[in-house]
Write a protein that holds these residues in place. Structure first.
Motif, short mmCIF file in Angstrom:
data_model
loop_
_atom_site.label_atom_id
_atom_site.label_comp_id
_atom_site.label_asym_id
_atom_site.label_seq_id
_atom_site.Cartn_x
_atom_site.Cartn_y
_atom_site.Cartn_z
N TRP A 28 -7.75 14.54 -8.12
CA TRP A 28 -8.59 14.36 -6.95
C TRP A 28 -7.89 14.92 -5.74
O TRP A 28 -6.69 15.11 -5.73
CB TRP A 28 -8.97 12.89 -6.72
CG TRP A 28 -7.81 12.00 -6.44
CD1 TRP A 28 -7.30 11.67 -5.21
CD2 TRP A 28 -6.99 11.34 -7.39
NE1 TRP A 28 -6.23 10.84 -5.33
CE2 TRP A 28 -6.01 10.62 -6.68
CE3 TRP A 28 -6.97 11.27 -8.77
CZ2 TRP A 28 -5.04 9.85 -7.30
CZ3 TRP A 28 -6.00 10.51 -9.38
CH2 TRP A 28 -5.07 9.81 -8.65
N GLU A 29 -8.65 15.21 -4.74
CA GLU A 29 -8.13 15.76 -3.50
C GLU A 29 -8.76 15.02 -2.34
O GLU A 29 -9.77 14.35 -2.49
CB GLU A 29 -8.47 17.25 -3.40
CG GLU A 29 -7.84 18.07 -4.50
CD GLU A 29 -8.18 19.54 -4.41
OE1 GLU A 29 -8.64 20.00 -3.34
OE2 GLU A 29 -8.01 20.24 -5.41
N HIS A 30 -8.16 15.14 -1.18
CA HIS A 30 -8.69 14.53 0.02
C HIS A 30 -8.98 15.61 1.05
O HIS A 30 -8.35 16.65 1.06
CB HIS A 30 -7.70 13.53 0.63
CG HIS A 30 -7.61 12.25 -0.13
ND1 HIS A 30 -8.60 11.29 -0.09
CD2 HIS A 30 -6.66 11.75 -0.94
CE1 HIS A 30 -8.25 10.27 -0.84
NE2 HIS A 30 -7.08 10.53 -1.37
N VAL A 41 -7.49 11.00 7.21
CA VAL A 41 -7.94 11.34 5.86
C VAL A 41 -9.42 10.96 5.76
O VAL A 41 -9.76 9.78 5.71
CB VAL A 41 -7.09 10.62 4.78
CG1 VAL A 41 -7.54 11.06 3.39
CG2 VAL A 41 -5.62 10.92 4.99
N THR A 43 -11.62 11.28 3.46
CA THR A 43 -12.15 10.78 2.19
C THR A 43 -11.49 9.47 1.75
O THR A 43 -11.74 9.00 0.66
CB THR A 43 -11.97 11.85 1.10
OG1 THR A 43 -10.60 12.31 1.13
CG2 THR A 43 -12.91 13.02 1.32
N ALA A 44 -10.67 8.87 2.60
CA ALA A 44 -10.06 7.57 2.29
C ALA A 44 -10.77 6.50 3.13
O ALA A 44 -11.00 6.71 4.32
CB ALA A 44 -8.57 7.59 2.61
N GLY A 48 -6.76 6.82 5.59
CA GLY A 48 -5.44 7.18 5.09
C GLY A 48 -4.31 6.38 5.71
O GLY A 48 -3.15 6.63 5.44
#
Length: 65
Positions: A28-30, A41, A43-44, A48
């Motif tokens: 997975w990547e962010h 971040v 997508t966190a 993040g």
């Protein structure tokens, strides 16, 4: 030399990696925004903050908070 069972090999798509022993794996990547106030971040769920703090990095404030 033969690869170890945990090594991977490239798949038919440039970014696909398949384990040579057939076990499950994931990747997975962010998405990260670099702001004047620090990284965020995207997508966190917490921006993040928790993981960045483990490395001594202060995340940017959440612009939606």
């Amino acid at each position: 030399m033969a690869p170890s069972p945990r090594e991977g090999r490239g798949g038919s798509v440039d970014w696909t990696v398949i384990t040579t022993d057939g076990t499950w794996s994931s990747h997975w990547e962010h998405s990260v925004a670099l702001t004047e106030e620090g990284p965020l971040v995207l997508t966190a769920p917490d921006g993040g903050r928790a993981k960045l703090a483990e490395h001594g990095i202060t995340a940017a404030p959440d612009p939606l908070a």
